[in-house]
Design an enzyme around this catalytic site. Structure first.
Site, PDB file in Angstrom:
ATOM      1  N   LEU A  46       0.860  -1.182   0.000  1.00 19.14           N
ATOM      2  CA  LEU A  46       0.000   0.000   0.000  1.00 19.14           C
ATOM      3  C   LEU A  46       0.896   1.231   0.000  1.00 19.14           C
ATOM      4  O   LEU A  46       1.931   1.261   0.679  1.00 19.14           O
ATOM      5  CB  LEU A  46      -0.890   0.037   1.253  1.00 19.14           C
ATOM      6  CG  LEU A  46      -2.216  -0.705   1.224  1.00 19.14           C
ATOM      7  CD1 LEU A  46      -2.914  -0.576   2.576  1.00 19.14           C
ATOM      8  CD2 LEU A  46      -3.136  -0.176   0.124  1.00 19.14           C
ATOM      9  N   ASP A  47       0.515   2.261  -0.748  1.00 14.26           N
ATOM     10  CA  ASP A  47       1.258   3.517  -0.720  1.00 14.26           C
ATOM     11  C   ASP A  47       1.297   4.061   0.704  1.00 14.26           C
ATOM     12  O   ASP A  47       0.361   3.820   1.488  1.00 14.26           O
ATOM     13  CB  ASP A  47       0.592   4.549  -1.633  1.00 14.26           C
ATOM     14  CG  ASP A  47       0.767   4.231  -3.113  1.00 14.26           C
ATOM     15  OD1 ASP A  47       1.689   3.469  -3.452  1.00 14.26           O
ATOM     16  OD2 ASP A  47      -0.026   4.751  -3.925  1.00 14.26           O
ATOM     17  N   PRO A  48       2.341   4.815   1.061  1.00 16.25           N
ATOM     18  CA  PRO A  48       2.443   5.349   2.425  1.00 16.25           C
ATOM     19  C   PRO A  48       1.211   6.117   2.891  1.00 16.25           C
ATOM     20  O   PRO A  48       0.806   6.000   4.055  1.00 16.25           O
ATOM     21  CB  PRO A  48       3.670   6.261   2.340  1.00 16.25           C
ATOM     22  CG  PRO A  48       4.524   5.623   1.296  1.00 16.25           C
ATOM     23  CD  PRO A  48       3.557   5.096   0.264  1.00 16.25           C
TER      24      PRO A  48
END
Length: 301
Positions: A46-48
């Site tokens: 997942l993106d930050p």
């Protein structure tokens, strides 16, 4: 003499409701520390800035990661209309603006073109490798490069809400390798108004749901306690998309040694990928061939 691994031999799945601002790697490291585990991994980055399901596998459960990675996933995300950014999300620099705002009917019609088997170009600020180097590193260095389009299966993409003229909330169910930021970018271009992701949440991933996930605060509070161990799901939680067969006593012994072993199966096709259990524990994953399982992965439980 081989070096002994540090940590506990503990196996299972922990569903984390990832907070914004942390990388997936940071979450895995925290879970690994909290369980004092010797091995950990996750099923799908997942993106930050994204939140939601991050399924973390410990020990022998890491052998089932591919089955979660390949499973369908559901995302709920907000698209900011009227602006394009170089990262295709709110963290990037604005690269284009438009005063055009499509109607809800125009949006719904455009969404239909993103359902089914589509070709998608990942964002330039992504972990895709270009000639052995991560794309985001090249993008940060302002290099000019192209990323090849790749296929993506989109099960559904629907308009959930429109809080105001500048924002739409979408829900997408898709297969492996989907970039929500690319969907927002391409939808904005198709509508002629430009767009980027404002907020992103993974609602579920395969059998794992965000609503059942542990928060970072809960993990820290229960770290290295029996209570945290009780929240661990079994290894076979990552095998729910495969059919279970039962290994005989002799078959289980052979399977644990990496050899084909006898199993009892019902309504299983020749060559089908299945998993075998014995005494309530998973033994192996492999191909079913005429009463035997030919293992591709063996569990040491």
């Amino acid at each position: 003499m081989a070096r002994r691994k540090k940590g506990r031999d503990i196996s299972g799945w922990l569903v984390v409701d990832k907070p914004a601002g942390l990388t997936s790697t940071a979450v895995v490291n925290k879970v690994k520390w909290a369980f004092e585990a010797n091995k950990a991994g996750h099923a799908g980055t997942l993106d930050p800035d994204a939140t939601g399901v991050l399924a973390v596998a410990l020990g022998e459960a890491t052998k089932t990661v591919p089955y979660i990675t390949d499973a369908l996933k559901c995302y709920e995300f907000t698209v900011r209309l009227g602006q394009a950014t170089n990262t295709d999300d709110a963290e990037g620099e604005v690269t284009g603006e438009s005063d055009l705002r499509p109607s809800e009917d125009e949006i719904k019609e455009a969404l239909q073109g993103f359902v089914g088997e589509i070709m998608q170009v990942p964002p330039k600020f992504s972990a895709v490798k270009i000639d052995g180097e991560r794309a985001y590193k090249r993008a940060r260095d302002d290099e000019e490069f192209e990323i090849a389009a790749r296929p993506l299966w989109v099960e559904s993409l629907i308009l959930m809400d429109r809080p105001d003229a500048d924002q739409i909330v979408l829900e997408m169910v898709c297969g492996k390798g989907g970039y929500v930021r690319s969907i927002a970018r391409d939808l904005g271009e198709k509508l002629g108004c430009l767009g980027h992701v404002l907020k992103l949440r993974r609602v579920w991933s395969g059998p794992f749901e965000a609503a059942e996930g542990m928060t970072f605060e809960q993990i820290e509070a229960l770290a290295r306690t029996p209570e945290l161990d009780e929240r661990l799901l079994p290894v076979e939680a990552g095998l729910q998309d495969l059919t279970e067969v039962k290994a005989t006593d002799a078959g289980a012994t052979r399977l644990r040694n990496g050899n084909p072993g006898q199993v009892i199966a019902h309504d299983v096709e020749f060559g089908e990928e299945v998993w075998a259990s014995h005494d309530g524990k998973p033994v192996a994953v492999g191909q079913y061939r005429g009463g035997e399982l030919h293992p591709s992965r063996v569990f040491n439980l």
